[in-house]
Design an enzyme around this catalytic site. Structure first.
Site, short mmCIF file in Angstrom:
data_model
loop_
_atom_site.label_atom_id
_atom_site.label_comp_id
_atom_site.label_asym_id
_atom_site.label_seq_id
_atom_site.Cartn_x
_atom_site.Cartn_y
_atom_site.Cartn_z
N SER A 115 0.81 -1.37 -0.33
CA SER A 115 0.15 0.56 -0.46
C SER A 115 0.88 1.58 -0.04
CB SER A 115 -0.85 0.04 0.99
OG SER A 115 -2.23 1.08 0.97
N ASP A 119 -8.64 -4.42 -6.03
CA ASP A 119 -8.24 -3.94 -5.12
C ASP A 119 -8.76 -2.02 -4.74
OD1 ASP A 119 -6.50 -1.49 -2.94
OD2 ASP A 119 -5.15 -3.63 -3.50
N HIS A 152 -6.70 -6.53 -1.03
CA HIS A 152 -6.12 -5.29 -1.24
C HIS A 152 -4.78 -5.74 -0.83
CE1 HIS A 152 -3.33 -1.60 -0.60
NE2 HIS A 152 -3.76 -1.31 0.71
#
Length: 516
Positions: free
Chosen positions: A230, A457, A485
């Site tokens: 991320s 995602d 994710h």
């Protein structure tokens, strides 16, 4: 990131992903850093004189009190532009390579956020749950970034103040509600300035990347090997931009696009959560007990919007002093979008809310915010705002600008668009001016970098991974066709094998490789 991993709590899993609902976005910072060319040439023997003490310090490792882990503290300049003007202490942890096989070096991990504790991630999952063959040949290492968790954390509000902040209506219907929302953002920013004013100007992504290079030297590694998820992908890409010759095997999973301005990034994330919700809804309506109906995903979206509207008008009981209104309910739903394994919990929570019991959605929201049962909060959301608001100029400077942009956000997501647009206003009141600007990252001269994207995602849309892989001069795109994710360690043998091979042998997968 994800809850499939058995040793990770829901709070850790949901708290270390892209956090758009906080009103901030991730982006690039350039102030305080040397140019990429200068940084790349700054070998330990050629660093500026003022930085030599930091690169030459000794790490005093000690037992953490957690079996198998060692901890230490390293020092870095508070302000890299004035290295002799003060220090910041940063917490580091590691678990030594287990063998067999020749040790490759250290593998630094970061779970994202910004604001997620890398040490918490290391000790709670990575150094235990990463593949055995990777742990055998790497020392698993984490550093809590400046301002995060154990590294002089940014603080902003008391627990009760944070409770109030999370309940403010983020879909204002009139001027009075707009003023109340703006006031809550101002109070949040003022609290951060009052409690953490000294560190707020010095928590940029560039500064954290430079801290990582000091740590690399102190660990005795010529190159930095790294897995970032991320926001951690932006941190890793920034490191490669600053120190391309020192960038070793870098895995950037759930990639961000550093070339995007805040408003566009927020709209993209809004669309990403809509895509994730549509996937959830399509699955939900196939089940007889779906609380959003059993006809179509479109009807499910309509029913969810009605639930939010009802909660906006009349919050419901949760079994404690806080009631569940629209804002907390929306956060709870968003929390479950990060991983499809949370969908059954979301269905149960939504059914409860339909029956007048808000405890299930409140529990999901509390996990997202990292709120403890005693009413205290981790510093995740405070660090998240501090880094994001420093890294990029605000998405919107005024409430009028949000109003003008609302149609584009609601087009991106009829369910979440309005709330996400208004949540994007909070950096407008930040007490420290942004120091970064959006820009593509090329990292010319770096070794192959693996960029991983998941097609559905919610927090880091797939097109961001495609963009970052295209920007990087040595980027190679690895695609996971699925939900949730990030991708590494989520059950795809294809993804895991490709990444493990890269980490262990240095051979990147073919650019464009797809897995499911």
């Amino acid at each position: 990131m994800h809850t499939r991993r058995p040793l990770r709590t829901l709070a850790l899993a949901l708290g270390t992903a892209g956090l758009l609902i906080s009103g901030c976005t991730e982006g690039g910072s350039t102030t305080g850093a040397s140019s990429p060319a200068q940084a790349a040439s700054a070998t330990p023997s050629a660093v500026p004189a003022a930085l030599k003490p930091f690169y030459a310090q000794q790490l005093n490792w000690r037992d953490c009190g957690v079996t198998g882990f060692q901890c230490t503290t390293m020092k870095a300049p508070l302000d890299y532009a004035k290295p002799d003007g003060g220090e910041i202490k940063l917490a580091v942890s590691r678990k030594k390579a287990t063998g067999p096989g020749k040790k490759i070096g250290s593998l630094l991990v970061n779970p994202g956020g910004p604001g997620g504790s890398a040490i918490g991630y290391l000790q709670g999952y990575a150094a235990i749950g990463y593949p055995a063959q990777v742990r055998a040949r790497y020392d698993m290492v984490a550093i809590d970034p400046r301002g995060v968790a154990r590294s002089e954390p940014v603080e902003c509000l008391t627990g009760s103040q944070m409770d109030a902040y999370t309940q403010v209506d983020q879909t204002p219907d009139d001027a009075v509600e707009v003023t109340k929302l703006s006031s809550s953002f101002k109070k949040f920013a003022t609290g951060c300035e009052q409690r953490s004013g000294e560190i707020l100007p010095h928590v940029s992504t560039v500064e954290t990347a430079r801290d990582m290079d000091i740590l690399r030297e102190l660990l005795g590694d010529e190159q930095l090997h790294y897995v970032g998820a991320s926001y951690g992908t932006f941190l890793g890409a920034t490191y490669a931009e600053l120190f391309p010759a020192r960038a070793g095997r870098l895995v950037l999973d759930g990639a961000m696009d550093p070339s995007l301005p805040s408003a566009e990034m927020n709209r993209d994330q809004t669309a990403g959560f809509e895509t994730a919700f549509q996937s959830f809804a399509a699955d939900c309506v196939k089940k007889a007990d779906c609380p959003l109906g059993t006809t179509s995903a479109a009807d499910a979206a309509t029913n969810l919007k009605k639930l939010f509207s009802d909660l906006d008008a009349k919050p419901i009981a949760t079994g404690e002093s806080r009631k569940l209104g629209e804002s907390l309910a929306t956060t709870g739903v968003i929390a479950a979008m990060y991983d499809e394994t949370a969908w059954p919990q979301l269905r149960e929570a939504l059914a409860g809310a339909e029956a007048g019991d808000g405890s299930g959605l409140l529990s999901l929201a509390d996990s997202y915010y990292e709120r403890e049962p005693n009413g205290t909060y981790a510093n995740l959301m405070y660090a998240n705002a501090a880094v994001n608001c420093l890294d990029l100029p605000p998405a919107f400077a005024t409430s009028q600008a949000v109003t003008q942009a609302l149609p584009t956000f609601e087009k991106a997501s009829p369910v979440f668009g309005k709330g996400f647009a208004w949540a994007s206003l909070n950096c407008a009141y930040w007490p420290v001016p942004a120091t970064g600007t959006p820009h593509p990252i090329k990292a010319e001269g770096a070794a192959p970098i693996v960029v991983v994207g998941t097609t559905r995602d919610p927090a880091t849309p797939y097109k961001w991974a495609k963009s970052l892989a295209g920007q990087l001069s040595s980027g190679t795109l690895l695609t996971y066709e699925g939900d949730g994710h990030t991708a590494y360690g989520r059950g795809s043998d294809c993804i895991d094998t490709a990444i493990n091979t890269y980490l262990l042998e240095g051979t990147a997968p073919d650019d464009g490789k797809k897995c499911s």
